[in-house]
Scaffold this motif. Structure first.
Motif, PDB file in Angstrom:
ATOM      1  N   ARG A  17       0.831  -1.205   0.000  1.00 10.04           N
ATOM      2  CA  ARG A  17       0.000   0.000   0.000  1.00 10.04           C
ATOM      3  C   ARG A  17       0.865   1.255   0.000  1.00 10.04           C
ATOM      4  O   ARG A  17       0.536   2.260  -0.662  1.00 10.04           O
ATOM      5  CB  ARG A  17      -0.922   0.002   1.227  1.00 10.04           C
ATOM      6  N   ILE A  18       1.963   1.211   0.746  1.00  6.44           N
ATOM      7  CA  ILE A  18       2.875   2.370   0.756  1.00  6.44           C
ATOM      8  C   ILE A  18       3.444   2.615  -0.631  1.00  6.44           C
ATOM      9  O   ILE A  18       3.626   3.767  -1.062  1.00  6.44           O
ATOM     10  CB  ILE A  18       4.004   2.139   1.776  1.00  6.44           C
ATOM     11  N   ASP A  19       3.698   1.528  -1.366  1.00  2.00           N
ATOM     12  CA  ASP A  19       4.223   1.653  -2.729  1.00  2.00           C
ATOM     13  C   ASP A  19       3.148   2.006  -3.742  1.00  2.00           C
ATOM     14  O   ASP A  19       3.442   2.150  -4.926  1.00  2.00           O
ATOM     15  CB  ASP A  19       4.906   0.358  -3.152  1.00  2.00           C
ATOM     16  N   GLY A  20       1.895   2.116  -3.291  1.00  2.00           N
ATOM     17  CA  GLY A  20       0.824   2.545  -4.185  1.00  2.00           C
ATOM     18  C   GLY A  20       0.084   1.432  -4.882  1.00  2.00           C
ATOM     19  O   GLY A  20      -0.647   1.700  -5.842  1.00  2.00           O
ATOM     20  N   ALA A  21       0.221   0.200  -4.439  1.00  2.00           N
ATOM     21  CA  ALA A  21      -0.476  -0.913  -5.078  1.00  2.00           C
ATOM     22  C   ALA A  21      -1.942  -0.918  -4.665  1.00  2.00           C
ATOM     23  O   ALA A  21      -2.277  -0.731  -3.495  1.00  2.00           O
ATOM     24  CB  ALA A  21       0.178  -2.234  -4.682  1.00  2.00           C
ATOM     25  N   GLY A  22      -2.824  -1.131  -5.641  1.00  3.86           N
ATOM     26  CA  GLY A  22      -4.256  -1.209  -5.381  1.00  3.86           C
ATOM     27  C   GLY A  22      -4.691  -2.621  -5.039  1.00  3.86           C
ATOM     28  O   GLY A  22      -3.887  -3.567  -5.063  1.00  3.86           O
ATOM     29  N   PRO A  23      -5.972  -2.824  -4.737  1.00  2.00           N
ATOM     30  CA  PRO A  23      -6.464  -4.158  -4.362  1.00  2.00           C
ATOM     31  C   PRO A  23      -6.251  -5.206  -5.446  1.00  2.00           C
ATOM     32  O   PRO A  23      -5.854  -6.337  -5.149  1.00  2.00           O
ATOM     33  CB  PRO A  23      -7.946  -3.910  -4.092  1.00  2.00           C
ATOM     34  N   VAL A  24      -6.508  -4.839  -6.697  1.00  2.00           N
ATOM     35  CA  VAL A  24      -6.344  -5.809  -7.788  1.00  2.00           C
ATOM     36  C   VAL A  24      -4.880  -6.174  -7.959  1.00  2.00           C
ATOM     37  O   VAL A  24      -4.529  -7.348  -8.139  1.00  2.00           O
ATOM     38  CB  VAL A  24      -6.936  -5.246  -9.095  1.00  2.00           C
ATOM     39  N   ARG A  25      -4.007  -5.175  -7.918  1.00  2.00           N
ATOM     40  CA  ARG A  25      -2.572  -5.430  -8.068  1.00  2.00           C
ATOM     41  C   ARG A  25      -2.049  -6.307  -6.935  1.00  2.00           C
ATOM     42  O   ARG A  25      -1.248  -7.224  -7.151  1.00  2.00           O
ATOM     43  CB  ARG A  25      -1.815  -4.104  -8.105  1.00  2.00           C
ATOM     44  N   MET A  26      -2.504  -6.067  -5.711  1.00  2.00           N
ATOM     45  CA  MET A  26      -2.057  -6.886  -4.580  1.00  2.00           C
ATOM     46  C   MET A  26      -2.570  -8.316  -4.700  1.00  2.00           C
ATOM     47  O   MET A  26      -1.869  -9.273  -4.356  1.00  2.00           O
ATOM     48  CB  MET A  26      -2.518  -6.254  -3.263  1.00  2.00           C
ATOM     49  N   LEU A  27      -3.795  -8.467  -5.218  1.00  2.00           N
ATOM     50  CA  LEU A  27      -4.340  -9.814  -5.386  1.00  2.00           C
ATOM     51  C   LEU A  27      -3.547 -10.597  -6.416  1.00  2.00           C
ATOM     52  O   LEU A  27      -3.197 -11.768  -6.197  1.00  2.00           O
ATOM     53  CB  LEU A  27      -5.813  -9.732  -5.794  1.00  2.00           C
ATOM     54  N   VAL A  28      -3.241  -9.961  -7.541  1.00  2.00           N
ATOM     55  CA  VAL A  28      -2.572 -10.664  -8.644  1.00  2.00           C
ATOM     56  C   VAL A  28      -1.085 -10.856  -8.367  1.00  2.00           C
ATOM     57  O   VAL A  28      -0.530 -11.942  -8.620  1.00  2.00           O
ATOM     58  CB  VAL A  28      -2.787  -9.889  -9.962  1.00  2.00           C
ATOM     59  N   SER A  29      -0.427  -9.825  -7.862  1.00  2.00           N
ATOM     60  CA  SER A  29       1.033  -9.870  -7.733  1.00  2.00           C
ATOM     61  C   SER A  29       1.527 -10.362  -6.378  1.00  2.00           C
ATOM     62  O   SER A  29       2.699 -10.743  -6.263  1.00  2.00           O
ATOM     63  CB  SER A  29       1.612  -8.457  -7.983  1.00  2.00           C
ATOM     64  N   MET A  30       0.658 -10.389  -5.372  1.00  2.00           N
ATOM     65  CA  MET A  30       1.118 -10.785  -4.046  1.00  2.00           C
ATOM     66  C   MET A  30       0.322 -11.956  -3.475  1.00  2.00           C
ATOM     67  O   MET A  30       0.884 -12.973  -3.092  1.00  2.00           O
ATOM     68  CB  MET A  30       1.031  -9.583  -3.092  1.00  2.00           C
ATOM     69  N   THR A  31      -0.997 -11.793  -3.428  1.00  2.00           N
ATOM     70  CA  THR A  31      -1.816 -12.834  -2.793  1.00  2.00           C
ATOM     71  C   THR A  31      -1.731 -14.155  -3.536  1.00  2.00           C
ATOM     72  O   THR A  31      -1.487 -15.209  -2.927  1.00  2.00           O
ATOM     73  CB  THR A  31      -3.281 -12.369  -2.701  1.00  2.00           C
ATOM     74  N   LEU A  32      -1.935 -14.134  -4.846  1.00  2.00           N
ATOM     75  CA  LEU A  32      -1.921 -15.383  -5.617  1.00  2.00           C
ATOM     76  C   LEU A  32      -0.561 -16.090  -5.569  1.00  2.00           C
ATOM     77  O   LEU A  32      -0.515 -17.308  -5.355  1.00  2.00           O
ATOM     78  CB  LEU A  32      -2.343 -15.109  -7.060  1.00  2.00           C
ATOM     79  N   PRO A  33       0.564 -15.380  -5.748  1.00  2.00           N
ATOM     80  CA  PRO A  33       1.852 -16.092  -5.617  1.00  2.00           C
ATOM     81  C   PRO A  33       2.081 -16.678  -4.231  1.00  2.00           C
ATOM     82  O   PRO A  33       2.607 -17.789  -4.100  1.00  2.00           O
ATOM     83  CB  PRO A  33       2.887 -15.011  -5.959  1.00  2.00           C
ATOM     84  N   LEU A  34       1.697 -15.950  -3.174  1.00  2.00           N
ATOM     85  CA  LEU A  34       1.915 -16.447  -1.823  1.00  2.00           C
ATOM     86  C   LEU A  34       0.939 -17.578  -1.463  1.00  2.00           C
ATOM     87  O   LEU A  34       1.192 -18.324  -0.514  1.00  2.00           O
ATOM     88  CB  LEU A  34       1.774 -15.310  -0.813  1.00  2.00           C
ATOM     89  N   LEU A  35      -0.133 -17.709  -2.222  1.00  2.00           N
ATOM     90  CA  LEU A  35      -1.100 -18.780  -1.985  1.00  2.00           C
ATOM     91  C   LEU A  35      -0.823 -20.024  -2.825  1.00  2.00           C
ATOM     92  O   LEU A  35      -1.658 -20.939  -2.839  1.00  2.00           O
ATOM     93  CB  LEU A  35      -2.522 -18.284  -2.283  1.00  2.00           C
ATOM     94  N   ARG A  36       0.305 -20.064  -3.518  1.00  2.00           N
ATOM     95  CA  ARG A  36       0.567 -21.211  -4.380  1.00  2.00           C
ATOM     96  C   ARG A  36       0.643 -22.537  -3.636  1.00  2.00           C
ATOM     97  O   ARG A  36       0.175 -23.559  -4.168  1.00  2.00           O
ATOM     98  CB  ARG A  36       1.857 -20.967  -5.175  1.00  2.00           C
ATOM     99  N   PRO A  37       1.209 -22.626  -2.433  1.00  2.00           N
ATOM    100  CA  PRO A  37       1.137 -23.917  -1.724  1.00  2.00           C
ATOM    101  C   PRO A  37      -0.292 -24.365  -1.476  1.00  2.00           C
ATOM    102  O   PRO A  37      -0.634 -25.540  -1.663  1.00  2.00           O
ATOM    103  CB  PRO A  37       1.881 -23.634  -0.401  1.00  2.00           C
ATOM    104  N   THR A  38      -1.149 -23.430  -1.069  1.00  2.00           N
ATOM    105  CA  THR A  38      -2.559 -23.769  -0.864  1.00  2.00           C
ATOM    106  C   THR A  38      -3.229 -24.110  -2.185  1.00  2.00           C
ATOM    107  O   THR A  38      -4.027 -25.061  -2.265  1.00  2.00           O
ATOM    108  CB  THR A  38      -3.291 -22.589  -0.195  1.00  2.00           C
ATOM    109  N   THR A  39      -2.915 -23.354  -3.229  1.00  2.00           N
ATOM    110  CA  THR A  39      -3.508 -23.619  -4.537  1.00  2.00           C
ATOM    111  C   THR A  39      -3.113 -24.992  -5.045  1.00  2.00           C
ATOM    112  O   THR A  39      -3.940 -25.716  -5.628  1.00  2.00           O
ATOM    113  CB  THR A  39      -3.080 -22.541  -5.540  1.00  2.00           C
ATOM    114  N   PHE A  40      -1.861 -25.377  -4.831  1.00  2.00           N
ATOM    115  CA  PHE A  40      -1.416 -26.702  -5.252  1.00  2.00           C
ATOM    116  C   PHE A  40      -2.192 -27.792  -4.527  1.00  2.00           C
ATOM    117  O   PHE A  40      -2.699 -28.742  -5.149  1.00  2.00           O
ATOM    118  CB  PHE A  40       0.087 -26.847  -4.981  1.00  2.00           C
ATOM    119  N   PHE A  41      -2.312 -27.661  -3.212  1.00  2.00           N
ATOM    120  CA  PHE A  41      -3.046 -28.671  -2.433  1.00  2.00           C
ATOM    121  C   PHE A  41      -4.508 -28.738  -2.865  1.00  2.00           C
ATOM    122  O   PHE A  41      -5.060 -29.820  -3.085  1.00  2.00           O
ATOM    123  CB  PHE A  41      -2.943 -28.335  -0.948  1.00  2.00           C
TER     124      PHE A  41
END
Length: 300
Positions: free
Chosen positions: A194-218
């Motif tokens: 948020r400090i870097d100016g990322a919006g909700p969509v950008r955080m979902l695509v660039s941060m949440t989805l990559p960090l959820l890959r272990p869960t996504t794999f399972f």
């Protein structure tokens, strides 16, 4: 000097024996309820057996028959189509539901209970209830739409209807895993974004989805295996009529059941089960190879 190493070896042996003793109940369970049945199914697949007469050895005859059977390939095709319809939809909806619940909005506790209820209910009972709801004459769905739609009688609509009910049943279960994964992501990661100016969509695509890959794999692996093995829900929706209508819902689990307990051809049913296991193992290994270099476990 030699007494110390000897005592250490004796202690290690005692610790090893204690460890094996603790593992023994699990080993017995895995062997008795997993490995032994698999071996028996493989052996039965090499025989011709109707549960009445003695089994007769046919070798690979059942596999040869199945590989040349149009009915088997149709069942496999229908199962793949069903998985392609239900799996991406349930994962996407489960993720969106988990993101919404993770925000802690008012009423999320009640919502969490409601969307898990279909998963804890008996799939056969859900199939029967949804068959009533989708009834073309008196069903609640057609009443709300104000028109007559042959949901389970039209070959072009039956499989999508089954996939819809399956997604409705499993989306809450999938969202629980995504919710657990979301709660493991440190809040500081989002604060920095948020400090870097990322919006909700950008955080979902660039941060949440990559960090959820272990869960996504399972979730992807377990949901794919479950969708290939679904039976009781379809059994209830079709009224125990395999493949109704016109073979459009002839999933492979229903085909195995029909071969084993209706036609009493246990050898062919076992051969189909073995081929299904091979397909599931192959697809799982491909998924593991894809996710292996794309998973981040350390979120510190």
């Amino acid at each position: 000097m030699s007494a110390v190493p000897a005592s250490r070896r004796a202690r290690r042996r005692r610790e090893a024996l204690a460890g094996y003793a603790l593992l023994l109940p699990s080993i017995i369970g895995v062997g008795g309820f997993l490995l032994v049945p698999v071996v028996l199914v493989v052996l039965i697949s090499l025989t011709r057996w109707d549960l009445i007469s003695d089994p007769s050895w046919v070798g690979l005859g059942n596999y040869t028959h199945l590989l040349g059977s149009g009915a088997f390939w149709n069942s496999l095709r229908v199962t793949v189509l069903f998985t392609l319809m239900s799996l991406p939809t349930s994962i996407a909806l489960g993720l969106l539901l988990a993101v919404a619940v993770n925000r802690g909005l008012p009423g999320t506790s009640l919502l969490r209970v409601l969307y898990v209820l279909p998963w804890v209910c008996a799939p056969l009972a859900l199939g029967v209830v949804w068959r009533w709801l989708l009834d073309p004459t008196t069903g609640a769905v057609n009443t709300l739409l104000g028109r007559r739609v042959e949901w389970m009688s039209d070959p072009s609509l039956a499989l999508p209807a089954v996939a819809f009910v399956y997604v409705w049943q499993t989306v809450g279960y999938i969202s629980l895993f995504f919710l657990a994964g979301l709660q493991q992501i440190p809040p500081s990661v989002y604060e920095a974004a948020r400090i870097d100016g990322a919006g909700p969509v950008r955080m979902l695509v660039s941060m949440t989805l990559p960090l959820l890959r272990p869960t996504t794999f399972f979730v992807t692996v377990t949901s794919m295996i479950a969708s290939f093995q679904v039976f009781d829900l379809v059994y209830g929706l079709t009224g125990a009529a395999r493949g109704y209508p016109a073979g459009s819902t002839d999933i492979i689990a229903a085909h195995i059941y029909d071969e084993a307990f209706v036609a009493l051809r246990l050898g062919r049913a076992a051969a189909m089960a073995v081929l299904l296991m091979v397909v599931l193992v192959a697809v799982t290994l491909l998924q593991q190879r894809y996710f292996r270099r794309r998973i981040t476990y350390d979120m510190t």
